[in-house]
Design a protein around this motif. Structure first.
Motif, PDB file in Angstrom:
ATOM      1  N   CYS A 100      18.922  51.021  11.648  1.00 35.10           N
ATOM      2  CA  CYS A 100      19.754  50.329  12.640  1.00 35.10           C
ATOM      3  C   CYS A 100      18.971  49.212  13.325  1.00 35.10           C
ATOM      4  O   CYS A 100      19.496  48.107  13.530  1.00 35.10           O
ATOM      5  N   LEU A 101      17.707  49.478  13.669  1.00 33.25           N
ATOM      6  CA  LEU A 101      16.900  48.441  14.299  1.00 33.25           C
ATOM      7  C   LEU A 101      16.703  47.263  13.353  1.00 33.25           C
ATOM      8  O   LEU A 101      16.751  46.097  13.776  1.00 33.25           O
ATOM      9  N   ILE A 112      25.627  50.260  20.211  1.00 33.53           N
ATOM     10  CA  ILE A 112      25.102  48.893  20.314  1.00 33.53           C
ATOM     11  C   ILE A 112      26.208  47.951  20.773  1.00 33.53           C
ATOM     12  O   ILE A 112      26.023  47.116  21.668  1.00 33.53           O
ATOM     13  N   LYS A 161       6.558  49.816  16.121  1.00 33.81           N
ATOM     14  CA  LYS A 161       7.558  50.700  16.718  1.00 33.81           C
ATOM     15  C   LYS A 161       6.918  51.952  17.310  1.00 33.81           C
ATOM     16  O   LYS A 161       5.977  52.506  16.754  1.00 33.81           O
ATOM     17  N   ALA A 201      16.265  42.304  20.358  1.00 29.79           N
ATOM     18  CA  ALA A 201      16.851  43.312  19.472  1.00 29.79           C
ATOM     19  C   ALA A 201      16.292  44.699  19.773  1.00 29.79           C
ATOM     20  O   ALA A 201      17.029  45.696  19.778  1.00 29.79           O
ATOM     21  N   VAL A 250      19.864  45.169  13.553  1.00 30.73           N
ATOM     22  CA  VAL A 250      19.981  44.424  14.804  1.00 30.73           C
ATOM     23  C   VAL A 250      18.950  43.294  14.841  1.00 30.73           C
ATOM     24  O   VAL A 250      19.236  42.189  15.321  1.00 30.73           O
ATOM     25  N   THR A 251      17.741  43.564  14.339  1.00 30.79           N
ATOM     26  CA  THR A 251      16.710  42.527  14.295  1.00 30.79           C
ATOM     27  C   THR A 251      17.134  41.385  13.384  1.00 30.79           C
ATOM     28  O   THR A 251      16.990  40.202  13.728  1.00 30.79           O
ATOM     29  N   ALA A 290      25.075  48.241  11.955  1.00 26.81           N
ATOM     30  CA  ALA A 290      24.350  47.833  13.165  1.00 26.81           C
ATOM     31  C   ALA A 290      24.362  46.319  13.307  1.00 26.81           C
ATOM     32  O   ALA A 290      24.557  45.784  14.414  1.00 26.81           O
ATOM     33  N   THR A 304      17.423  55.618  12.464  1.00 27.84           N
ATOM     34  CA  THR A 304      17.446  54.713  13.614  1.00 27.84           C
ATOM     35  C   THR A 304      16.667  53.440  13.308  1.00 27.84           C
ATOM     36  O   THR A 304      17.010  52.369  13.817  1.00 27.84           O
ATOM     37  N   LEU A 357      15.238  58.437  19.810  1.00 31.67           N
ATOM     38  CA  LEU A 357      15.321  57.592  18.619  1.00 31.67           C
ATOM     39  C   LEU A 357      14.451  58.102  17.473  1.00 31.67           C
ATOM     40  O   LEU A 357      14.438  57.501  16.395  1.00 31.67           O
ATOM     41  N   LEU A 408      24.737  54.980  16.537  1.00 25.75           N
ATOM     42  CA  LEU A 408      24.119  53.837  17.202  1.00 25.75           C
ATOM     43  C   LEU A 408      24.914  52.539  17.067  1.00 25.75           C
ATOM     44  O   LEU A 408      24.999  51.777  18.038  1.00 25.75           O
ATOM     45  N   HIS A 453      18.536  47.890  20.946  1.00 24.83           N
ATOM     46  CA  HIS A 453      18.473  49.137  20.172  1.00 24.83           C
ATOM     47  C   HIS A 453      18.016  50.299  21.045  1.00 24.83           C
ATOM     48  O   HIS A 453      18.604  51.385  21.028  1.00 24.83           O
TER      49      HIS A 453
END
Length: 499
Positions: free
Chosen positions: A432-433, A485, A401, A459, A436-437, A252, A429, A424, A481, A463
């Motif tokens: 993945c967040l 993305i 979240k 982010a 990305v974060t 991710a 998942t 999600l 994902l 996501h």
């Protein structure tokens, strides 16, 4: 940024204009905007003139907005009918409807194309019971007037019934309650009608990162970029028990446009990650040039996990680099470690889901000076204030979240993103967040906790958008994902990426 304000703040902003005698003009302006959005829906359905629009009309100003909107619709050839849910109707709105040739009837006609919900407005409090007249025919679209009836405009709380909307046309400013929890789910698509309140609104209660601002964080590299200027993310993730988490974090993060990802993990995890992403620099211990850190996904809670977390804290605090603490790290990190990071100049980002958020408050809150008291209840009834209080106590950026994900800085600035949905709610998942974060922080490289919070919200938007797009093809697992993305970024950047 898209700003949002509590219903209370919006009503206060209206007071100067009402005191100047502009109440009627404000209502007609709002109603005109509402009518135009209804006409847009009717056009999508293939018929404006001759179509039936019914409004469920309450006794207050919200009902007045709906009645005036019906009067404008009637002048466009729409069959406009009002269905009162109380004995009294707004006088001027009622007169305008009748003058335009509209009708007042006892129930929603069966051939209604659009139902306007004008029962309750932003001042409504307490449980809402749907009136017997408030029946929506099959196939009819529902347009909420300012807020869906049953939604608290300040908090998004729904007590009792609610009338879910396909579209909410809100006036003056987007209401906080339209972006949070059950309120966001009931609001559907939110459309804003400006009525001149901006000079009186003050500081927003919430903000949302837009697609353009997301692209500022995740856009294409500059012509003179190299791998270090594009950001290097170091990841401490994965274990013998949970090796896949490291794969998801790294893939991710790479899909978010980083220059390099480093991984510190056991040998079997490194092998798995390198099979999926051979460009990752995999090693046994944390080290090497880096811009930001992610620690926790799949880390476990044994001594090795604690040692890896401690090593990340040591390095990040020494260099003042931002750290994302996710999953296992949320259960392991101590307040002393958080304070050491902050003293070293590191922005600390914690990414709990609701259960982890409660556990974090119970474990670290009292030591940090948080009075738990009714805090858990307020997390349901007023989530923004509850998350603000915990973020301030811990001196971290909190990512709460959920269906509406809150990103709150230690200073109390709150952002909310609603792009993600129940699609999600599947294992991985969150990993993945986290990736990305971490990528957002690595690409930003420096900034205040507030600036880091904006990057984190970007982010979350990326996501969530990826999840929503992946769901268009049916159920999915987290492994899809990273590619999605990448697709979201490429689509948003368009020719800028291919240039």
């Amino acid at each position: 940024m898209l700003p949002a304000y509590t219903g209370t703040a919006v009503r206060a902003a209206e007071h100067p204009l009402l005191a100047q005698g502009q109440g009627g003009a404000l209502m007609r302006q709002a109603a005109w905007g509402l009518s135009q959005h209804v006409i847009g829906l009717l056009r999508e359905r293939g018929q404006v003139s001759g179509a039936t629009v019914a409004a469920l009309v309450g006794p207050g100003n919200n009902g007045g907005d709906a009645l005036w909107a019906l009067s404008f619709l009637r002048r466009r050839g729409v069959r406009a009918v009002a269905v009162p849910v109380a004995e009294r109707l707004h006088d001027a709105g009622h007169a305008a409807l009748l003058a335009a040739g509209g009708q007042v009837v006892g129930q929603v006609p069966a051939d209604t194309a659009v139902v306007i919900d004008g029962i309750l407005g932003t001042g409504a409090r307490g449980p809402f019971q749907r009136p017997a007249q408030a029946q929506v025919p099959d196939g009819a679209a529902v347009v909420a007037c300012d807020v869906p009836s049953g939604v608290d405009a300040d908090t998004g709380t729904v007590l009792g019934d609610v009338i879910p909307a396909d579209v909410t046309v809100t006036f003056g400013a987007v209401k906080t309650g339209l972006l949070l929890g059950a309120g966001a789910q009931a609001a559907g698509q939110v459309e804003l009608v400006e009525i001149g309140l901006d000079p009186y609104l003050g500081t927003p209660d919430l903000q949302s990162v837009t697609a353009a601002e997301m692209l500022e964080v995740f856009g294409p590299p500059r012509w003179d970029d190299h791998k270090y200027t594009r950001g290097v993310l170091s990841v401490a993730a994965g274990s013998e028990q949970y090796p896949g988490a490291a794969v998801l974090v790294c893939r991710a993060a790479l899909s978010a446009g980083l220059g390099m990802v480093r991984l510190a993990a056991p040998p079997t995890v490194r092998t798995l990650v390198l099979t999926a992403a051979p460009e990752v620099v995999a090693q046994s211990e944390v080290g090497g040039r880096t811009s930001a850190w992610v620690c926790g996904p799949g880390l476990g809670e044994d001594q090795d996990a604690q040692d890896r977390l401690a090593a990340v804290v040591d390095r990040a605090a020494q260099d003042g680099q931002p750290v994302v603490l996710d999953a296992s790290a949320l259960a392991l990190v101590t307040l002393a470690q958080v304070r050491r990071l902050r003293a070293g100049g590191s922005a600390v980002v914690m990414t709990p889901h609701r259960g982890e958020l409660v556990q974090l408050a119970q474990r670290l809150g009292p030591e940090a000076g948080l009075e738990l008291g009714e805090w858990g209840d307020r997390l349901d009834t007023d989530p923004v204030s509850a998350v603000r209080e915990l973020a301030a106590a811990l001196d971290v950026v909190l990512v709460a979240k959920g269906p509406s994900t809150l990103v709150v800085s230690p200073e109390g600035e709150a952002l909310v993103q609603t792009e993600g949905g129940p699609e999600l709610a599947t294992g991985g998942t969150g990993d993945c967040l986290a990736g990305v974060t971490g990528a957002a922080l690595a690409r930003a490289q420096t900034g205040s906790p507030r600036e880091m919070a904006v990057a984190v919200a970007a982010a979350v938007r990326l996501h969530g958008t990826a999840g929503a797009q992946a769901a268009q093809d049916g159920p999915f697992g987290a492994s899809v994902l990273p590619d999605q993305i990448r697709s979201v970024i490429a689509t948003a950047a368009g020719s800028r990426w291919r240039r």
